[in-house]
Design an enzyme around this catalytic site. Structure first.
Site, PDB file in Angstrom:
ATOM      1  N   GLU A  93       0.872  -1.175   0.000  1.00  0.00           N
ATOM      2  CA  GLU A  93       0.000   0.000   0.000  1.00  0.00           C
ATOM      3  C   GLU A  93       0.905   1.219   0.000  1.00  0.00           C
ATOM      4  O   GLU A  93       1.977   1.208   0.619  1.00  0.00           O
ATOM      5  CB  GLU A  93      -0.885  -0.005   1.255  1.00  0.00           C
ATOM      6  CG  GLU A  93      -1.733   1.248   1.363  1.00  0.00           C
ATOM      7  CD  GLU A  93      -2.844   1.164   2.402  1.00  0.00           C
ATOM      8  OE1 GLU A  93      -2.776   0.291   3.291  1.00  0.00           O
ATOM      9  OE2 GLU A  93      -3.775   1.975   2.321  1.00  0.00           O
ATOM     10  N   CYS A  99      -6.614   0.675   3.000  1.00  0.00           N
ATOM     11  CA  CYS A  99      -7.603   1.765   3.012  1.00  0.00           C
ATOM     12  C   CYS A  99      -7.514   2.649   1.775  1.00  0.00           C
ATOM     13  O   CYS A  99      -8.482   3.327   1.426  1.00  0.00           O
ATOM     14  CB  CYS A  99      -7.404   2.630   4.240  1.00  0.00           C
ATOM     15  SG  CYS A  99      -7.835   1.801   5.754  1.00  0.00           S
ATOM     16  N   ASN A 140     -12.099  -3.544   0.625  1.00  0.00           N
ATOM     17  CA  ASN A 140     -10.997  -3.762   1.570  1.00  0.00           C
ATOM     18  C   ASN A 140     -11.572  -4.134   2.928  1.00  0.00           C
ATOM     19  O   ASN A 140     -12.085  -5.223   3.110  1.00  0.00           O
ATOM     20  CB  ASN A 140     -10.101  -2.522   1.624  1.00  0.00           C
ATOM     21  CG  ASN A 140      -9.026  -2.627   2.687  1.00  0.00           C
ATOM     22  OD1 ASN A 140      -8.390  -3.671   2.803  1.00  0.00           O
ATOM     23  ND2 ASN A 140      -8.828  -1.599   3.481  1.00  0.00           N
ATOM     24  N   GLU A 141     -11.560  -3.201   3.865  1.00  0.00           N
ATOM     25  CA  GLU A 141     -12.122  -3.494   5.190  1.00  0.00           C
ATOM     26  C   GLU A 141     -13.555  -2.974   5.217  1.00  0.00           C
ATOM     27  O   GLU A 141     -13.819  -1.882   5.711  1.00  0.00           O
ATOM     28  CB  GLU A 141     -11.296  -2.808   6.268  1.00  0.00           C
ATOM     29  CG  GLU A 141     -10.024  -3.545   6.588  1.00  0.00           C
ATOM     30  CD  GLU A 141      -9.195  -2.884   7.672  1.00  0.00           C
ATOM     31  OE1 GLU A 141      -9.445  -1.705   8.003  1.00  0.00           O
ATOM     32  OE2 GLU A 141      -8.283  -3.544   8.179  1.00  0.00           O
TER      33      GLU A 141
HETATM   34  O1  AHR Z   1      -2.091  -1.657   6.773  1.00  0.00           O
HETATM   35  C1  AHR Z   1      -2.532  -0.413   7.191  1.00  0.00           C
HETATM   36  C2  AHR Z   1      -4.038  -0.288   7.160  1.00  0.00           C
HETATM   37  O2  AHR Z   1      -4.615  -1.164   8.077  1.00  0.00           O
HETATM   38  C3  AHR Z   1      -4.695  -0.655   5.880  1.00  0.00           C
HETATM   39  O3  AHR Z   1      -4.690   0.390   4.988  1.00  0.00           O
HETATM   40  C4  AHR Z   1      -6.088  -0.972   6.284  1.00  0.00           C
HETATM   41  O4  AHR Z   1      -6.716  -1.905   5.437  1.00  0.00           O
HETATM   42  C5  AHR Z   1      -5.943  -1.463   7.702  1.00  0.00           C
HETATM   43  O5  AHR Z   1      -6.807  -0.834   8.544  1.00  0.00           O
END
Ligand code: AHR
Length: 654
Positions: free
Chosen positions: A53, A243, A377-378
């Site tokens: 990321e 994220c 994602n989440e």
């Molecule tokens: O890895 C850091 C963050 O942790 C990521 O962006 C997210 O998916 C999680 O909350």
């Protein structure tokens, strides 16, 4: 015990200071059995992978080798990263690039200050002697005249490292390039551009790359950091997050189509890690998308990992944006779904297809052979499931062989998790993404987490995990806890098909989140003990699980031991991974039932430290590194003295 083996292990065996988490064991002798012919579940080649990321300046300022920050003057404050002097303004009329229209106009009226620009790079520009750097830019003059620019590499002490002159003689926009060969190494140099002739000049997309990049690709990646990825032997490569996929609102979400084509015309986006943490603000953090989806697929190929893209599902970050009206309505998801289908076509489509042609035009006519994709994602709640469903239907209809990954939310248990898992089964995704950023205690007590998972449901993708211990980030304690936990992932390889530690990279002076797998500055990097755990698993994955038992049970925490075993059909070896989280040395007798009589070569690789708080640092990067001992055993009995606080890989030739 074979004397060589004993000698090797004794060197590594010593008692350590106590730590409450890892208690003193009372047993002194352990018998562990393994049946070498009872081949168990397949360990997927994708089992151990990497998560990437653009957080902690992981892409721009990190893996992406571009050294100029805000090369296109497109940040919200266009002079971010630049110090203009003399008469410099930002304009957008008759731009060079329609999607990045801003450029700088320099006017030299012989001001005493001169006229020009200085770029500070990402916490400085790291340059090394013996390396060459290409500086390129686009420029035009307003009249038919030749304008001269001086371009200098300047050290952090304000000394000129190297100076070059360039003549600009084109009224239409034109590209110019010069090469620097600095005679000194400097981690915080800058680039200074000064007008030498009077008049007006427009300048745009000023870029500086080392000539040597990973696999020598243009628009390439930092060689040392990409090599560190390759050395993990990752089976899968998750990208672009995290994220960052979601965006704080949908307008700032990650849109892969903005990340392909000529780099100069990829519209930049603010990075959400610019402002997410109020105690760690980085107003100069944007995404140039120079490391975009094409570069990602090429990198996956270069490091031998299966690409696993994560796409937005029509929801922005559910933490940041709690207004449901800010999300894409379910009946308007079409463009989002189309993005997913088009990405698959970009990766796999024939060169006669719309997106396959773009891939080919970018330099890769052969398909990338994408096999899986994650949607969301989440995410959590019905907001997610009602959006995921139409994606799954559309992808299944067009690409029935693509595996689809759904989310189980940001937590590894609880209300949302309990809602989502049955929903993922109902919707029929192939894998479910689980995230856990948890304590050492959690990691140890969850080593048997997957023993009781449904063998007939979707498989598990441990898509983001890392052991978090305040003030002990990336310490040996966290690495050892992860190693112990990961034996449980491998033991359950019939359920767990992928796992990726997160996040991957962090710039030492510009991080927002820790722990991270690899820390870097402008010239060097540090592999954490956590990195070595990942590397040991990745390089010793094996192909099939073998049952390994102590008193008839899996080795998962008894007397602070955590173990798993595998066979490797590719080189006919047996692999035992064993973590000793106790502070005592363990004398273990392994009975390798079925192993033929005779001498068998054994390689032992240990990662250990007497200090659970110890970390690798820029000053002592090799404090904790794996140590290798070669030895041999007779017949099917192997006695070892396992050092306290250690993670060991035993590789036995059959
Ligand atoms: O890895 C850091 C963050 O942790 C990521 O962006 C997210 O998916 C999680 O909350």
């Amino acid at each position: 015990m074979n004397s060589n083996l004993k000698k090797g292990l004794c060197v590594l065996s010593f008692l350590t200071a106590g730590f409450s988490l890892f208690g003193q064991s009372t047993e002194s002798d352990y018998l562990i059995k393994m049946d070498v012919d009872k081949i168990g579940p397949t360990i997927q080649p994708t089992m151990y992978g990497v998560f990437f990321e653009d957080i902690n300046f992981g892409a721009d300022g990190g893996l992406y080798a571009e050294l100029i920050k805000n090369r296109s003057f497109e940040f919200e404050y266009p002079f971010t990263g630049w110090t203009p002097f003399g008469d410099v303004s930002i304009r957008s009329d008759k731009p060079c690039f329609d999607r990045n229209p801003l450029y700088a106009r320099l006017i030299n009226r012989k001001q005493l200050t001169g006229t020009g620009l200085i770029n500070e790079g990402f916490k400085g520009i790291g340059i090394k002697t013996n390396e060459k750097y290409d500086l390129s830019f686009y420029a035009r003059t307003l009249k038919n005249e030749t304008m001269k620019l001086k371009i200098e590499m300047v050290s952090d002490k304000n000394d000129i490292i190297e100076s070059k002159e360039v003549s600009i003689n084109s009224k239409p926009w034109n590209k110019y390039m010069i090469t620097f060969a600095p005679m000194q190494t400097c981690s915080k140099s800058s680039i200074r551009i000064t007008m030498l002739t009077t008049g007006v000049l427009d300048i745009e997309h000023i870029s500086l790359f080392p000539q040597e990049t990973f696999n020598n690709r243009s628009n390439g990646l930092r060689k040392d950091l990409a090599m560190a990825l390759k050395d993990l032997k990752p089976g899968v490569f998750r990208f672009p997050g995290g994220c960052i996929v979601e965006g704080t609102d949908l307008s700032t979400r990650y849109q892969w189509k903005n990340t392909i084509g000529p780099v100069e015309n990829r519209p930049i986006n603010i990075n959400r890690w610019n402002y997410t943490f109020s105690h760690k603000k980085f107003p100069d953090y944007y995404q140039s998308y120079g490391l975009g989806f094409y570069e990602y697929f090429v990198l996956s190929e270069d490091i031998g990992a299966e690409p696993l893209p994560v796409l937005n599902c029509g929801l922005s970050c559910q933490y940041e944006n709690i207004d449901p009206n800010q999300n894409c309505p379910v009946d308007k998801l079409e463009p989002y779904i189309e993005d997913a289908l088009d990405l698959i076509e970009f990766a796999n489509g024939p060169i006669t297809s719309t997106w396959g042609k773009i891939r080919a035009d970018m330099g890769h006519p052969a398909p990338f052979n994408l096999k899986m994709i994650a949607i969301g994602n989440e995410q959590w709640g019905t907001l997610y499931t009602e959006r995921l469903e139409p994606f799954v239907k559309a992808i299944r209809a067009k690409y029935p062989n693509i595996k689809i990954i759904g989310s189980s939310g940001p937590q590894a248990e609880g209300k949302d998790f309990d809602f989502l898992w049955p929903e993922m089964k109902r919707i029929g995704v192939d894998l479910v993404d689980e995230h856990y950023y948890r304590s050492p205690e959690w990691f140890l007590s969850n080593a048997n987490r997957y023993d009781s998972y449904d063998r007939n449901g979707p498989k598990v993708f441990a898509g983001e995990y890392a052991c978090h211990a305040p003030d002990k980030e990336n310490s040996f304690l966290t690495a050892l806890s992860e190693a112990a936990f990961m034996t449980g992932l491998e033991r359950n390889a019939d359920v767990v098909h992928l796992c990726t530690y997160a996040p991957l990279f962090a710039h030492k002076e510009a991080w927002q989140w820790r722990p991270d797998l690899i820390w870097f500055d402008n010239l060097s990097f540090v592999k954490t003990p956590n990195y070595y755990v990942q590397q040991l698993f990745g390089n010793n994955a094996g192909t099939h699980v073998l049952a390994l038992t102590k008193n008839g049970k899996a080795v998962s925490g008894q007397q602070n031991l955590y173990a798993t075993a595998a066979s490797d059909a590719t080189d006919n070896t047996l692999i035992i991974k064993i973590a000793n989280t106790g502070i005592d040395q363990k004398k273990i007798s392994f009975i390798l039932e079925g192993l033929k009589a005779g001498i068998h070569a054994v390689t032992l690789t240990h990662l250990n430290s007497s200090d659970l708080n110890a970390k690798n640092s820029f000053e002592t990067p090799d404090l904790i590194t794996p140590k290798v001992v070669h030895s041999e055993i007779n017949d099917n009995k192997m006695d070892i003295a396992l050092p306290p606080l250690s993670f060991t890989i035993l590789r036995i030739a059959r």
